[in-house]
Motif scaffolding. Structure first.
Motif, mmCIF file in Angstrom:
data_model
loop_
_atom_site.group_PDB
_atom_site.id
_atom_site.type_symbol
_atom_site.label_atom_id
_atom_site.label_comp_id
_atom_site.label_asym_id
_atom_site.label_seq_id
_atom_site.Cartn_x
_atom_site.Cartn_y
_atom_site.Cartn_z
ATOM 1 N N LEU A 1 5.257 -5.088 -3.396
ATOM 2 C CA LEU A 1 4.274 -4.219 -2.766
ATOM 3 C C LEU A 1 4.819 -2.807 -2.687
ATOM 4 N N GLN A 2 3.971 -1.855 -2.986
ATOM 5 C CA GLN A 2 4.358 -0.453 -2.954
ATOM 6 C C GLN A 2 3.326 0.313 -2.132
ATOM 7 N N ALA A 3 3.766 0.809 -0.972
ATOM 8 C CA ALA A 3 2.869 1.558 -0.098
ATOM 9 C C ALA A 3 2.994 3.050 -0.355
ATOM 10 N N SER A 4 1.888 3.744 -0.198
ATOM 11 C CA SER A 4 1.884 5.195 -0.390
ATOM 12 C C SER A 4 0.782 5.818 0.451
ATOM 13 N N GLY B 1 1.240 8.185 3.033
ATOM 14 C CA GLY B 1 1.602 8.763 4.314
ATOM 15 C C GLY B 1 1.815 10.256 4.235
ATOM 16 N N GLY B 2 1.965 10.875 5.399
ATOM 17 C CA GLY B 2 2.196 12.310 5.435
ATOM 18 C C GLY B 2 2.043 12.851 6.839
ATOM 19 N N LEU B 3 2.000 14.174 6.912
ATOM 20 C CA LEU B 3 1.849 14.881 8.179
ATOM 21 C C LEU B 3 0.411 15.348 8.312
ATOM 22 N N VAL B 4 -0.202 15.051 9.432
ATOM 23 C CA VAL B 4 -1.587 15.448 9.655
ATOM 24 C C VAL B 4 -1.756 15.842 11.116
ATOM 25 N N GLN B 5 -2.680 16.747 11.369
ATOM 26 C CA GLN B 5 -2.960 17.131 12.750
ATOM 27 C C GLN B 5 -3.837 16.073 13.425
ATOM 28 N N ALA B 6 -3.738 16.026 14.732
ATOM 29 C CA ALA B 6 -4.579 15.111 15.496
ATOM 30 C C ALA B 6 -6.056 15.346 15.149
ATOM 31 N N GLY B 7 -6.779 14.258 14.992
ATOM 32 C CA GLY B 7 -8.172 14.336 14.578
ATOM 33 C C GLY B 7 -8.380 14.265 13.084
ATOM 34 N N GLY B 8 -7.301 14.361 12.342
ATOM 35 C CA GLY B 8 -7.395 14.321 10.890
ATOM 36 C C GLY B 8 -7.429 12.916 10.333
ATOM 37 N N SER B 9 -7.399 12.839 9.001
ATOM 38 C CA SER B 9 -7.517 11.552 8.316
ATOM 39 C C SER B 9 -6.434 11.417 7.255
ATOM 40 N N LEU B 10 -6.066 10.177 7.002
ATOM 41 C CA LEU B 10 -5.189 9.817 5.894
ATOM 42 C C LEU B 10 -5.678 8.503 5.319
ATOM 43 N N ARG B 11 -5.384 8.303 4.043
ATOM 44 C CA ARG B 11 -5.703 7.031 3.399
ATOM 45 C C ARG B 11 -4.422 6.456 2.829
ATOM 46 N N LEU B 12 -4.011 5.315 3.332
ATOM 47 C CA LEU B 12 -2.849 4.617 2.817
ATOM 48 C C LEU B 12 -3.285 3.628 1.750
ATOM 49 N N SER B 13 -2.423 3.453 0.773
ATOM 50 C CA SER B 13 -2.708 2.503 -0.278
ATOM 51 C C SER B 13 -1.491 1.614 -0.515
ATOM 52 N N CYS B 14 -1.739 0.376 -0.850
ATOM 53 C CA CYS B 14 -0.674 -0.580 -1.141
ATOM 54 C C CYS B 14 -1.005 -1.247 -2.466
ATOM 55 N N ALA B 15 -0.118 -1.070 -3.440
ATOM 56 C CA ALA B 15 -0.319 -1.655 -4.757
ATOM 57 C C ALA B 15 0.571 -2.880 -4.914
ATOM 58 N N ALA B 16 -0.006 -3.970 -5.386
ATOM 59 C CA ALA B 16 0.726 -5.221 -5.551
ATOM 60 C C ALA B 16 0.960 -5.514 -7.022
ATOM 61 N N SER B 17 2.085 -6.136 -7.295
ATOM 62 C CA SER B 17 2.392 -6.552 -8.660
ATOM 63 C C SER B 17 3.240 -7.808 -8.615
ATOM 64 N N GLY B 18 3.271 -8.510 -9.720
ATOM 65 C CA GLY B 18 4.162 -9.652 -9.833
ATOM 66 C C GLY B 18 3.644 -10.948 -9.279
ATOM 67 N N GLY B 19 2.385 -11.014 -8.929
ATOM 68 C CA GLY B 19 1.827 -12.255 -8.406
ATOM 69 C C GLY B 19 0.321 -12.251 -8.534
ATOM 70 N N ILE B 20 -0.308 -13.279 -7.993
ATOM 71 C CA ILE B 20 -1.763 -13.357 -8.003
ATOM 72 C C ILE B 20 -2.264 -12.788 -6.689
ATOM 73 N N PHE B 21 -2.700 -11.549 -6.729
ATOM 74 C CA PHE B 21 -3.031 -10.795 -5.522
ATOM 75 C C PHE B 21 -4.077 -11.507 -4.679
ATOM 76 N N ARG B 22 -5.067 -12.106 -5.347
ATOM 77 C CA ARG B 22 -6.159 -12.701 -4.570
ATOM 78 C C ARG B 22 -5.740 -13.973 -3.836
ATOM 79 N N ASN B 23 -4.526 -14.426 -4.051
ATOM 80 C CA ASN B 23 -4.030 -15.582 -3.310
ATOM 81 C C ASN B 23 -3.587 -15.238 -1.894
ATOM 82 N N TRP B 24 -3.501 -13.931 -1.613
ATOM 83 C CA TRP B 24 -2.847 -13.496 -0.387
ATOM 84 C C TRP B 24 -3.794 -12.765 0.558
ATOM 85 N N ASP B 25 -3.711 -13.116 1.841
ATOM 86 C CA ASP B 25 -4.272 -12.247 2.867
ATOM 87 C C ASP B 25 -3.318 -11.060 3.002
ATOM 88 N N MET B 26 -3.884 -9.902 3.283
ATOM 89 C CA MET B 26 -3.072 -8.691 3.345
ATOM 90 C C MET B 26 -3.182 -8.040 4.719
#
Length: 121
Positions: free
Chosen positions: A3-6, A8-33
């Motif tokens: 799993l590779q998460a990405s 993150g960063g610095l944001v002011q209060a009230g702002g937004s961020l979108r985190l993403s997690c990319a999976a490899s090496g297995g059958i992704f749909r087999n897993w709750d995340m």
């Protein structure tokens, strides 16, 4: 499963961020995340989870109505959209994969490396 998460960063209060997690090496749909976070000096805590089909989600009460978890099984990714961020959301965020529907970190078999989210007041 690796799993590779990405996103993150610095944001002011009230702002937004979108985190993403990319999976490899297995059958992704087999897993709750899940997404967890760990603030300095605190234990890792549950934030949100999504079942393997993407049809069921749950959230920790303090992020409910502000955060949204989604997954794309075709792209092997799980995202966490974070809106209306608060300074208390500051933490390292981790994505994890679990074979059981759980909010307990020890039930998760694989973890990403974490991505730092800092919310300034």
């Amino acid at each position: 499963v690796q799993l590779q998460a990405s996103g993150g960063g610095l944001v002011q209060a009230g702002g937004s961020l979108r985190l993403s997690c990319a999976a490899s090496g297995g059958i992704f749909r087999n897993w709750d995340m899940g997404w967890f976070r760990q603030a300095p000096g605190k234990e890792r805590e549950f934030v949100s989870r999504i079942d393997w089909k993407g049809g069921t989600t749950s959230y920790e009460s303090s992020v409910k109505d502000r955060f949204t978890i989604t997954r794309d099984n075709a792209k092997n990714t799980v995202d966490l959209q974070m809106n209306s961020l608060k300074p208390e959301d500051t933490a390292v965020y981790y994505c994890g994969a679990s074979r059981v529907w759980s909010i307990v970190s020890s039930d998760y078999d694989f973890w990403g490396q974490g991505t730092l989210v800092t919310v300034s007041s």
